[in-house]
Design a protein around this motif. Sequence first.
Motif, PDB file in Angstrom:
ATOM      1  N   UNK A 137      69.064  25.377  86.759  1.00  0.00           N
ATOM      2  CA  UNK A 137      68.711  24.821  85.457  1.00  0.00           C
ATOM      3  C   UNK A 137      68.387  25.930  84.458  1.00  0.00           C
ATOM      4  N   UNK A 138      67.667  26.958  84.902  1.00  0.00           N
ATOM      5  CA  UNK A 138      67.344  28.083  84.015  1.00  0.00           C
ATOM      6  C   UNK A 138      68.613  28.802  83.565  1.00  0.00           C
ATOM      7  N   UNK A 139      69.539  29.023  84.509  1.00  0.00           N
ATOM      8  CA  UNK A 139      70.804  29.675  84.180  1.00  0.00           C
ATOM      9  C   UNK A 139      71.604  28.826  83.195  1.00  0.00           C
ATOM     10  N   UNK A 140      71.596  27.535  83.431  1.00  0.00           N
ATOM     11  CA  UNK A 140      72.298  26.592  82.550  1.00  0.00           C
ATOM     12  C   UNK A 140      71.773  26.666  81.122  1.00  0.00           C
ATOM     13  N   UNK A 141      70.459  26.656  80.971  1.00  0.00           N
ATOM     14  CA  UNK A 141      69.850  26.694  79.646  1.00  0.00           C
ATOM     15  C   UNK A 141      70.261  27.958  78.905  1.00  0.00           C
ATOM     16  N   UNK A 142      70.209  29.090  79.604  1.00  0.00           N
ATOM     17  CA  UNK A 142      70.548  30.375  78.980  1.00  0.00           C
ATOM     18  C   UNK A 142      72.011  30.421  78.550  1.00  0.00           C
ATOM     19  N   UNK A 143      72.910  30.044  79.459  1.00  0.00           N
ATOM     20  CA  UNK A 143      74.345  30.122  79.162  1.00  0.00           C
ATOM     21  C   UNK A 143      74.763  29.100  78.121  1.00  0.00           C
ATOM     22  N   UNK A 144      74.149  27.914  78.164  1.00  0.00           N
ATOM     23  CA  UNK A 144      74.496  26.889  77.179  1.00  0.00           C
ATOM     24  C   UNK A 144      74.084  27.338  75.783  1.00  0.00           C
ATOM     25  N   UNK A 145      72.907  27.926  75.666  1.00  0.00           N
ATOM     26  CA  UNK A 145      72.459  28.441  74.370  1.00  0.00           C
ATOM     27  C   UNK A 145      73.433  29.490  73.834  1.00  0.00           C
ATOM     28  N   UNK A 146      73.924  30.355  74.732  1.00  0.00           N
ATOM     29  CA  UNK A 146      74.852  31.411  74.326  1.00  0.00           C
ATOM     30  C   UNK A 146      76.161  30.822  73.800  1.00  0.00           C
ATOM     31  N   UNK A 147      76.745  29.905  74.563  1.00  0.00           N
ATOM     32  CA  UNK A 147      78.043  29.352  74.167  1.00  0.00           C
ATOM     33  C   UNK A 147      77.925  28.471  72.929  1.00  0.00           C
ATOM     34  N   UNK A 148      76.859  27.713  72.828  1.00  0.00           N
ATOM     35  CA  UNK A 148      76.701  26.862  71.654  1.00  0.00           C
ATOM     36  C   UNK A 148      76.454  27.699  70.398  1.00  0.00           C
ATOM     37  N   UNK A 149      75.724  28.800  70.533  1.00  0.00           N
ATOM     38  CA  UNK A 149      75.500  29.676  69.379  1.00  0.00           C
ATOM     39  C   UNK A 149      76.780  30.379  68.953  1.00  0.00           C
ATOM     40  N   UNK A 150      77.687  30.576  69.918  1.00  0.00           N
ATOM     41  CA  UNK A 150      78.996  31.176  69.620  1.00  0.00           C
ATOM     42  C   UNK A 150      80.015  30.136  69.177  1.00  0.00           C
ATOM     43  N   UNK A 151      79.592  28.869  69.128  1.00  0.00           N
ATOM     44  CA  UNK A 151      80.455  27.745  68.742  1.00  0.00           C
ATOM     45  C   UNK A 151      81.721  27.686  69.607  1.00  0.00           C
TER      46      UNK A 151
END
Length: 281
Positions: A137-151
């Motif tokens: 879950x922690x890894x998911x949160x970090x990676x999702x934030x990265x990809x969403x910020x990169x659109x």
Amino acid sequence: MFGYVYINQKSLSDENKKQYQSYYCGLCHVLRKSCGVRGQMLLNYDMTFLIILLTGLYELPNEELRFVCPLHPGKKKTAFVNDASRYASDMNVLLSYYNLVDDWKDDRNYPKHVISLMLKKDYGRISRKYPRQAQALDTYITKLDELESEKEENIDAISGLTGEMLGEIFAWKNDIWAEELHCLGFYLGKFIYLMDAYEDLDKDKKKNEYNPFYGLERDNPKDFETISKLILTSMMSECAKSFERLPILQHADIIRNILYSGVWSKYEYLQEKKKKRRNPK
């Protein structure tokens, strides 16, 4: 994330409805016992599906509890509780804590922020109990934030993050069923993320917020609805294939009802809304 994995009431027998409700009540009971009233506030139907799936696969015995529900005091209810209920309760807390923190970050929703602070101690306790799932879950949160910020416009890549996280949660034990349960959770997680994005598309446009369907809609304006439905269908098709490969007999009718019909309830509701907008009376 929650709110898509539910039964189709119209096509489920009365007996199966009662069993489903008993597992739901059992989840409520365990959440209260584990985290108090704040735990009950997190109750959802999505984790009820996980309980029924794991109960059917591992053929778990149920403890039957008779109780009076404060919300429905007319007559006594029955709750089914087993080891899968306790596991799903803990996963319910982990996922709900993430959702609450995410809502605070995105919308500055103060009431949800307060609830997340109340749950922080429980989140820490459960994270120590299930380090693999908490790490996922922690890894998911970090990676999702990265990809969403990169659109990110690669729908498969970004939905796969939710899939991988939910796959780790569905793989309850390190045994012969772990790989297939992970596969089922993976495709269900992708479906949930994409269904949530599909539902929020118009809202995200108005608020100028990220949505993974922007690129698909831009490049295929005439065929967007057809293609998006095919993508969602392919996710659930793979999820259903994983279920059918598992030797589940107990509660198989309830599980099939959810996977083949219930998960589409929100999609069908959205289609009705769009139809009414196109053809107002």
